[in-house]
Scaffold this motif. Sequence first.
Motif, short mmCIF file in Angstrom:
data_model
loop_
_atom_site.label_atom_id
_atom_site.label_comp_id
_atom_site.label_asym_id
_atom_site.label_seq_id
_atom_site.Cartn_x
_atom_site.Cartn_y
_atom_site.Cartn_z
N ASN A 51 0.82 -1.22 0.00
CA ASN A 51 0.00 0.00 0.00
C ASN A 51 0.85 1.26 0.00
N LEU A 52 1.96 1.24 0.72
CA LEU A 52 2.88 2.39 0.71
C LEU A 52 3.47 2.59 -0.68
N LEU A 53 3.92 1.49 -1.27
CA LEU A 53 4.48 1.58 -2.63
C LEU A 53 3.42 2.05 -3.62
N LEU A 54 2.21 1.52 -3.48
CA LEU A 54 1.13 1.91 -4.38
C LEU A 54 0.84 3.40 -4.25
N HIS A 55 0.88 3.87 -3.00
CA HIS A 55 0.57 5.29 -2.78
C HIS A 55 1.64 6.19 -3.38
N TYR A 56 2.90 5.92 -3.06
CA TYR A 56 3.97 6.83 -3.47
C TYR A 56 4.39 6.65 -4.93
N LEU A 57 4.24 5.43 -5.47
CA LEU A 57 4.69 5.19 -6.84
C LEU A 57 3.58 5.32 -7.87
N VAL A 58 2.32 5.17 -7.46
CA VAL A 58 1.23 5.18 -8.44
C VAL A 58 0.18 6.24 -8.11
N ILE A 59 -0.46 6.09 -6.95
CA ILE A 59 -1.64 6.93 -6.66
C ILE A 59 -1.27 8.41 -6.57
N ALA A 60 -0.24 8.75 -5.77
CA ALA A 60 0.13 10.16 -5.61
C ALA A 60 0.53 10.80 -6.94
N PRO A 61 1.43 10.18 -7.75
CA PRO A 61 1.77 10.76 -9.05
C PRO A 61 0.56 10.88 -9.98
N VAL A 62 -0.30 9.86 -10.00
CA VAL A 62 -1.48 9.91 -10.87
C VAL A 62 -2.41 11.04 -10.44
N LYS A 63 -2.54 11.26 -9.14
CA LYS A 63 -3.38 12.36 -8.65
C LYS A 63 -2.82 13.71 -9.12
N LYS A 64 -1.50 13.86 -9.10
CA LYS A 64 -0.89 15.11 -9.53
C LYS A 64 -1.10 15.33 -11.03
N VAL A 65 -0.88 14.27 -11.82
CA VAL A 65 -1.10 14.38 -13.26
C VAL A 65 -2.58 14.66 -13.55
N SER A 66 -3.48 13.98 -12.79
CA SER A 66 -4.92 14.19 -12.98
C SER A 66 -5.31 15.62 -12.64
N ALA A 67 -4.74 16.15 -11.55
CA ALA A 67 -5.06 17.53 -11.17
C ALA A 67 -4.56 18.52 -12.22
N MET A 68 -3.36 18.25 -12.75
CA MET A 68 -2.81 19.12 -13.79
C MET A 68 -3.67 19.05 -15.06
N ALA A 69 -4.12 17.86 -15.41
CA ALA A 69 -4.97 17.70 -16.59
C ALA A 69 -6.30 18.42 -16.41
N GLU A 70 -6.86 18.34 -15.20
CA GLU A 70 -8.12 19.02 -14.92
C GLU A 70 -7.97 20.54 -15.07
N ALA A 71 -6.84 21.04 -14.53
CA ALA A 71 -6.62 22.49 -14.60
C ALA A 71 -6.42 22.95 -16.04
N VAL A 72 -5.65 22.19 -16.81
CA VAL A 72 -5.39 22.55 -18.20
C VAL A 72 -6.68 22.50 -19.00
N SER A 73 -7.53 21.48 -18.73
CA SER A 73 -8.78 21.37 -19.48
C SER A 73 -9.72 22.54 -19.21
N LEU A 74 -9.53 23.22 -18.07
CA LEU A 74 -10.35 24.37 -17.73
C LEU A 74 -9.72 25.69 -18.16
N GLY A 75 -8.59 25.60 -18.87
CA GLY A 75 -7.94 26.80 -19.42
C GLY A 75 -7.00 27.50 -18.48
N ASP A 76 -6.64 26.84 -17.38
CA ASP A 76 -5.71 27.45 -16.43
C ASP A 76 -4.29 27.27 -16.95
N GLU A 77 -3.68 28.37 -17.40
CA GLU A 77 -2.33 28.28 -17.96
C GLU A 77 -1.26 28.45 -16.89
N SER A 78 -1.68 28.80 -15.68
CA SER A 78 -0.69 29.03 -14.62
C SER A 78 -0.34 27.76 -13.86
N VAL A 79 -0.98 26.65 -14.19
CA VAL A 79 -0.70 25.42 -13.46
C VAL A 79 0.75 25.00 -13.67
N GLU A 80 1.38 24.57 -12.59
CA GLU A 80 2.78 24.17 -12.67
C GLU A 80 2.89 22.79 -13.31
#
Length: 289
Positions: A228-257
């Motif tokens: 579960n620790l490996l799943l969190h740090y190697l898969v879930i946390a990175p996927v959440k960050k990519v998902s959040a970035m994709a959500e922001a970009v899809s809404l036209g937010d150009e300031s997303v890091e």
Amino acid sequence: MGLRAKFNLVFLAAFAVGFLVAALVLYRVSINNARAQVLENARIMMTAANAIRSYTVNDLDPLLPLDHDGKFVPETVPAYAALKNFKDLQDAFPGFSYREAALNPTNLTNRARDWETDIIRVFREEPARQELVTERDTPTGPLLHLSRPIAVRTDTCLTCHGTAAAAPASLTRTYGSANGFGWKLNETIGAQVLTVPMALPLRLAYDAYVTFLVILAAIFAIVLAVMNLLLHYLVIAPVKKVSAMAEAVSLGDESVESYIKPGKDEISSLSVAFNRMRESLKHAMDLLK
């Protein structure tokens, strides 16, 4: 249902099936090993009893008279020597017993009990059988019986057990003339029955079995936590960050890091590809402006 929940459900289901199979197989193996250990101890003691019988026949009988002061000398009987020797062992290890049960014994204390009669009947019906292992449940716990046939192999036995008239006078005076006669050559007249208690070996096997299952469950818990620790740090946390970035970009937010996961695994490749797509999209929007 999230990825973590799906992973844990699959992992728990796999463990449950594996744990059940391991528990069933290990229980059978533990019981069989305990039984094999008890049987091996019984064979060792039976061999010792037969060694005493052979010593009596080959070394003592030629030296001892059949009677002394008009009384029969029981030390000339192989069964007597084996039973006498085992009595000392039985005092040290309660529950163990050795009997030479016969259908028509000279000494009535050796008369076969009902369950011993069944064992003797098996040997009489199957002359080629040289050993029989049986188990009985008793109020003191399960008992294992190792039995071997007693047969009249030489004419020497018939000296005392052929007819009462031909038997030594000291024998009939001691035991009477009603029992222990009429034996025939090559007839199975009884059985050596060695009894060994199984309660202690079975309890030890069960304790070892439970200990193994506890260790197996503990190992599973540790593996599940690590996974579960490996799943969190190697898969879930990175996927959440990519998902959040994709959500922001899809809404036209150009300031997303931008975010690129370190490493060379599939999630890292996904983050690199998405970041490249983000840069390309931003460049295209700048051109349109």
